[in-house]
Design a protein around this motif. Structure first.
Motif, PDB file in Angstrom:
ATOM      1  N   SER A   1       0.818  -1.214   0.000  1.00  0.00           N
ATOM      2  CA  SER A   1       0.000   0.000   0.000  1.00  0.00           C
ATOM      3  C   SER A   1       0.854   1.267   0.000  1.00  0.00           C
ATOM      4  CB  SER A   1      -0.962   0.008   1.195  1.00  0.00           C
ATOM      5  OG  SER A   1      -0.277  -0.079   2.421  1.00  0.00           O
ATOM      6  N   PHE A   2       2.022   1.214   0.648  1.00  0.00           N
ATOM      7  CA  PHE A   2       2.894   2.395   0.616  1.00  0.00           C
ATOM      8  C   PHE A   2       3.497   2.589  -0.776  1.00  0.00           C
ATOM      9  CE2 PHE A   2       3.184   2.717   5.361  1.00  0.00           C
ATOM     10  CZ  PHE A   2       2.932   4.080   5.440  1.00  0.00           C
ATOM     11  N   LEU A   3       3.842   1.487  -1.449  1.00  0.00           N
ATOM     12  CA  LEU A   3       4.328   1.610  -2.826  1.00  0.00           C
ATOM     13  C   LEU A   3       3.216   2.154  -3.717  1.00  0.00           C
ATOM     14  CD1 LEU A   3       6.312   1.174  -5.161  1.00  0.00           C
ATOM     15  CD2 LEU A   3       5.483  -1.185  -5.313  1.00  0.00           C
ATOM     16  N   LEU A   4       2.015   1.660  -3.535  1.00  0.00           N
ATOM     17  CA  LEU A   4       0.872   2.149  -4.309  1.00  0.00           C
ATOM     18  C   LEU A   4       0.735   3.663  -4.161  1.00  0.00           C
ATOM     19  CD1 LEU A   4      -1.778   1.830  -5.935  1.00  0.00           C
ATOM     20  CD2 LEU A   4      -2.926   1.373  -3.759  1.00  0.00           C
ATOM     21  N   ALA A   5       0.852   4.139  -2.928  1.00  0.00           N
ATOM     22  CA  ALA A   5       0.723   5.580  -2.669  1.00  0.00           C
ATOM     23  C   ALA A   5       1.771   6.376  -3.447  1.00  0.00           C
ATOM     24  CB  ALA A   5       0.854   5.856  -1.174  1.00  0.00           C
ATOM     25  N   LYS A   6       3.011   5.899  -3.448  1.00  0.00           N
ATOM     26  CA  LYS A   6       4.067   6.613  -4.163  1.00  0.00           C
ATOM     27  C   LYS A   6       3.848   6.560  -5.683  1.00  0.00           C
ATOM     28  CE  LYS A   6       6.608   8.610  -2.513  1.00  0.00           C
ATOM     29  NZ  LYS A   6       6.438   9.989  -1.957  1.00  0.00           N
ATOM     30  N   CYS A   7       3.349   5.427  -6.178  1.00  0.00           N
ATOM     31  CA  CYS A   7       3.060   5.322  -7.613  1.00  0.00           C
ATOM     32  C   CYS A   7       1.944   6.280  -8.033  1.00  0.00           C
ATOM     33  CB  CYS A   7       2.676   3.881  -7.970  1.00  0.00           C
ATOM     34  SG  CYS A   7       4.060   2.713  -7.998  1.00  0.00           S
ATOM     35  N   ILE A   8       0.917   6.366  -7.192  1.00  0.00           N
ATOM     36  CA  ILE A   8      -0.187   7.295  -7.478  1.00  0.00           C
ATOM     37  C   ILE A   8       0.326   8.732  -7.475  1.00  0.00           C
ATOM     38  CG2 ILE A   8      -2.348   8.257  -6.570  1.00  0.00           C
ATOM     39  CD1 ILE A   8      -2.858   5.570  -7.780  1.00  0.00           C
ATOM     40  N   GLU A   9       1.198   9.059  -6.530  1.00  0.00           N
ATOM     41  CA  GLU A   9       1.784  10.401  -6.483  1.00  0.00           C
ATOM     42  C   GLU A   9       2.564  10.700  -7.765  1.00  0.00           C
ATOM     43  OE1 GLU A   9       2.590  11.578  -1.809  1.00  0.00           O
ATOM     44  OE2 GLU A   9       4.231  10.789  -3.003  1.00  0.00           O
ATOM     45  N   GLU A  10       3.368   9.726  -8.199  1.00  0.00           N
ATOM     46  CA  GLU A  10       4.160   9.907  -9.416  1.00  0.00           C
ATOM     47  C   GLU A  10       3.263  10.064 -10.643  1.00  0.00           C
ATOM     48  OE1 GLU A  10       7.590  10.281  -9.771  1.00  0.00           O
ATOM     49  OE2 GLU A  10       7.319  10.544  -7.613  1.00  0.00           O
ATOM     50  N   LEU A  11       2.157   9.327 -10.665  1.00  0.00           N
ATOM     51  CA  LEU A  11       1.218   9.431 -11.781  1.00  0.00           C
ATOM     52  C   LEU A  11       0.596  10.825 -11.822  1.00  0.00           C
ATOM     53  CD1 LEU A  11      -0.015   7.711 -14.066  1.00  0.00           C
ATOM     54  CD2 LEU A  11      -1.937   7.228 -12.537  1.00  0.00           C
ATOM     55  N   GLN A  12       0.328  11.384 -10.663  1.00  0.00           N
ATOM     56  CA  GLN A  12      -0.206  12.753 -10.611  1.00  0.00           C
ATOM     57  C   GLN A  12       0.806  13.753 -11.165  1.00  0.00           C
ATOM     58  OE1 GLN A  12      -1.621  12.965  -6.343  1.00  0.00           O
ATOM     59  NE2 GLN A  12      -3.351  13.944  -7.345  1.00  0.00           N
ATOM     60  N   LYS A  13       2.083  13.521 -10.853  1.00  0.00           N
ATOM     61  CA  LYS A  13       3.132  14.442 -11.299  1.00  0.00           C
ATOM     62  C   LYS A  13       3.433  14.317 -12.787  1.00  0.00           C
ATOM     63  CE  LYS A  13       5.630  14.227  -6.869  1.00  0.00           C
ATOM     64  NZ  LYS A  13       6.867  13.718  -6.217  1.00  0.00           N
ATOM     65  N   HIS A  14       3.488  13.087 -13.288  1.00  0.00           N
ATOM     66  CA  HIS A  14       3.980  12.854 -14.645  1.00  0.00           C
ATOM     67  C   HIS A  14       2.920  12.377 -15.645  1.00  0.00           C
ATOM     68  CE1 HIS A  14       7.951  13.344 -12.917  1.00  0.00           C
ATOM     69  NE2 HIS A  14       7.715  12.359 -12.050  1.00  0.00           N
TER      70      HIS A  14
END
Length: 274
Positions: free
Chosen positions: A49-62
């Motif tokens: 779930s923590f990896l998921l959170a970081k991936c979602i953040e990156e998707l928002q950025k890029h």
């Protein structure tokens, strides 16, 4: 470079092929996130779930698609150690985590039979209510590729049913809210490698009834048995896990005894004489 920046960089650089590309592929292939979505990302405290959170953040950025995200952790009654560990990891990873309380552990503690089933059902209900409260139309969970194939095997071996964990689901009780699994194509080995490479430590089991397993879970379960079975199958056929996954995307309806849809069973004999 700050620690969280190095961790973010590792997702899109070092683990671009094994994590980032597969995460993006699942989002696109299964149409998991659309323009204007408001996604509630559920963090349990584990690596997934923590990896998921970081991936979602990156998707928002890029990413090209514009959407909102809220990062939420439900506290069902964690002990102070586990709760503190979740909050510390959120701070380390620079995740704006919102933690809210529930009394699920207190309720489930009084149930003599099937506490895990009731706990899971109550957790899901609490998350849907929270998403509704936040105005979110999607709930993102951290289930990965291995969770999917293990669920497939569990359904066959213990429920006599061909049933898979879907990448997205419409809620039956909360209209307008979908459940999505963006790590659907990401293998657990890749997540473990990412965790170890970045020297991260997450809780593995925060259940009050298995208090001693916050870091290492040595308990036996049907899922663990299936995980070991798949591991043994891969020793003889390295593609065994992928073939299990792909089989559920390649069902030959001409060669099954029966199918079920919306609770209605249909035997192959209904079309046999036609």
């Amino acid at each position: 470079m700050k620690k969280y920046e190095a961790i973010e960089r590792s997702i899109i650089k070092k683990y671009r092929k094994d994590i980032w590309s597969k995460f993006v592929k699942a989002v696109i292939e299964y149409n998991l996130i659309s323009e204007g979505d408001k996604v509630m990302v559920c963090i349990s405290g584990g690596k997934d779930s923590f990896l998921l959170a970081k991936c979602i953040e990156e998707l928002q950025k890029h990413g090209k698609v514009k959407f909102e995200a809220r990062y939420v952790c439900m506290d069902p009654g964690y002990n102070e150690y586990n709760k503190g560990m979740i909050l510390d990891n959120a701070k380390l990873l620079n995740i704006n985590l919102e933690m809210f309380n529930s009394d699920i552990f207190d309720i489930v503690e009084k149930i003599p039979k099937s506490p895990c089933y009731l706990c899971a059902k109550m957790r899901r209900g609490c998350l849907y209510k929270k998403a509704q409260e936040l105005g979110c139309n999607k709930i993102a969970l951290g289930h990965h590729f291995d969770d999917v194939i293990e669920t497939n095997m569990l359904s066959m071996l213990y429920a006599s049913e061909i049933r898979t964990m879907m990448p997205c689901l419409h809620s039956e009780n909360y209209e307008g809210i979908d459940l999505i699994r963006p790590l659907y194509l990401v293998r657990e080995d890749s997540i473990i490698s990412w965790r170890n490479s970045n020297e991260l430590t997450f809780i593995n089991c925060a259940c009050r009834f298995t208090e001693g397993c916050s870091i290492i879970n040595d308990g036996t379960s049907k899922r663990k048995e299936v995980k070991e079975l798949i591991k043994e199958l891969k020793k003889k056929n390295k593609n065994a896990d992928y073939n299990i996954f792909k089989a559920f995307d390649n069902v030959n309806l001409n060669c099954v005894l029966g199918t079920k849809k919306d609770g209605k069973y249909k035997s192959f004999l209904e079309d046999y004489e036609k």
